[in-house]
Motif scaffolding. Sequence first.
Motif, PDB file in Angstrom:
ATOM      1  N   PHE A 137       1.168  -1.218   0.059  1.00 27.53           N
ATOM      2  CA  PHE A 137       0.033   0.045   0.091  1.00 27.53           C
ATOM      3  C   PHE A 137       0.818   1.342   0.046  1.00 27.53           C
ATOM      4  CE2 PHE A 137       1.276   0.940   4.225  1.00 27.53           C
ATOM      5  CZ  PHE A 137       1.561  -0.236   4.652  1.00 27.53           C
ATOM      6  N   VAL A 140       0.090   4.203  -2.987  1.00 27.13           N
ATOM      7  CA  VAL A 140      -1.054   4.242  -3.501  1.00 27.13           C
ATOM      8  C   VAL A 140      -2.147   4.583  -2.421  1.00 27.13           C
ATOM      9  CG1 VAL A 140      -3.049   3.200  -4.748  1.00 27.13           C
ATOM     10  CG2 VAL A 140      -0.449   2.653  -5.309  1.00 27.13           C
ATOM     11  N   SER A 142      -5.514   4.005  -1.961  1.00 24.23           N
ATOM     12  CA  SER A 142      -6.491   2.946  -2.693  1.00 24.23           C
ATOM     13  C   SER A 142      -7.809   3.344  -2.418  1.00 24.23           C
ATOM     14  CB  SER A 142      -5.956   1.451  -2.193  1.00 24.23           C
ATOM     15  OG  SER A 142      -6.150   1.330  -0.723  1.00 24.23           O
TER      16      SER A 142
END
Length: 664
Positions: A137, A140, A142
Amino acid sequence: MMSKHNFLINKVVQSCLLLWCCGSLRTHAAAADGPSSLIRGCQGTNLSDVNPYRQNLNQFLVSAAAASRTQDFNTSATGSDPSDTVYGLFMCRGDVSSDVCANCVSTASTDFLNYCSQMVGYGWYDNCLLRYSNQSFFSVFSQADAAVASCAWNTMNVSSDEADKFNQVLGSSINEVADGAANDTRPLQKFAVRLGGAEFSSSNSVYPLAQCIPELSGTDCRRCLSDAISLLPRCCANSRGCRVAFPSCMIWYELFQFYNIASPSSGKGKKGISKQAAIGIAFSTIFCVLLFVVLAVFLLKRRSRKRRDAEIQEAYDGDESLQIDPESLQYSLSAIRIATDDFSVDNKIGQGGFGPVYKGKLPDGQDIAVKRLSRRSGQGAQEFKNEIAVVAKLQHRNLVRLLGFCLEAGEKLLIYEFVPNKSLDYFLFDPEKQQLLDWSKRYKIITGIARGLLYLHEDSRLRIVHRDLKAGNILLDERMNPKIADFGMAKICGVDEFEGNTNRIAGTIGYMAPEYTTTGQFSVKSDVFSFGVVILEIIAGKKNSSFYLSEDSRDLLSYAWEQWRHGTPLAMLDPTIVDSCVEIEVLKCIQIGLLCVEEGADRRPMMSSVVYMLSGDSVTLPDPHLPLISRRERTESIPEELESDRSDTKLLFGSMTDSSSSAV
């Protein structure tokens, strides 16, 4: 009321801070040297201790604590099998020192080791972020991140007549720091604050902070912060302080400057300043410093060196017979150096949260314990002396006696009576030494602690909440009589007050009352909760924070409740005292302990009632209720935590940071 001179100084300082907004200094944090409150979330499947992912998670948490000693930001992937790999990171707030960073990450790692056993987790502490997942992660923001938001807010609001202007200034300033964080081009930094704050009334300013994970792009950082800003009206409309966090970013504002004055970023997103601007800032800085010095000297000449602290005067009701002249308690630095052999390592007997402790011997042969306080204090010498005078009046056989102080050459030293048998935890949690504490000694310790707390809460001239009562802060004299020690986090309530609020949650995990950890509200009932934990620890010979038996008994409190509910309370008894215990006394203490750790503060007894229960053989005790059980699971999608306003009560020895400490 603020004098015209003090008002002028405040305005000069504020103006200087607005001018002095460049540089990349890393100084001590304005907050305590450890995480005092948190926003934490754990999601996904529960993991057993033998699960490969859980083992990799444990390895990551340990390595993160170690890496934080030399780094402010770190990402890692722990594990060789992709299906069991743990992707994790830690990041410290952009304005805290390396020591504060390491302490925060270390505490956060321990916190997650104890309280989160799921696939995904993140925690925003006061000074750092710790996060892990089974999927990468790092770079990004998300859709999954955007679905998990956390809020923490102050329960106090700005006044209604200021609300419109406040929201207008907050909106512009919070977006300003969001732009600054998103556009931050420094390595491993996406952090911004507004120095000097943004004024929305003649007496109030708002101080915003924004931070993202450094590996996010500027676009993703700004998108994350924008989503957080959009939640402000729903989470904390008109609140005097608020935090909104996603796993990848966080915004925070208060009506006081909670971040460092010399911050790495001014929050305006500029990449540099011109030579002309640098010269202007230099001249402005010199002018402000000179002006400040002149004004400070002017005011100091008019300030009485013998001014008494107004709160202490009121507490003593003007009775001169009860006054202590602070000067009479002062020791010379040379005398303390001689007594401790110049703070020799051989004389060091402990390390508290506020500094080392040394054994010494005065010329008259009296043994003393000298606590050498941290020098990171902005507290005035006269205020420090007056607080010493207050604590010196707290004389009770079950309190460690403060003999005096030394305030010289930059040193702040507290001189206590020397208590030879160390602390209760030294004996209680050691498999060999706990055998020295038979039941009669343990019962005497329980009753002694109760009497000491009763004195603090109801019998002393000032009502004092200790806030860090634990086995490590109970010292034992040569006859194993208990003495409550370490008032570094104690709070003075008014003479007729029993509670207060604080914006810095400080204490020791496992001993803090639930209302204190969630709302910042402390009271004499907070100490009663801690006392209940200590009672159960004394009976079981086990530490609450490290106790784990089964899914139904995740800490000592829940285990004691389960045994009480099933009619087998003696099952929790320390095996080393089975032969020496008096069953009726043990059962009474277990019941009192469970009454003291009731979830609702109003259900807990006052210490006067506790002392009465302990002293009476025929007293009928109420039935206890289920205590608050520590939960390892968080099923809520939006974990919430309240952060209360700054305390109006007085912190004893305010020169010390609000963090956990150990006994004298």
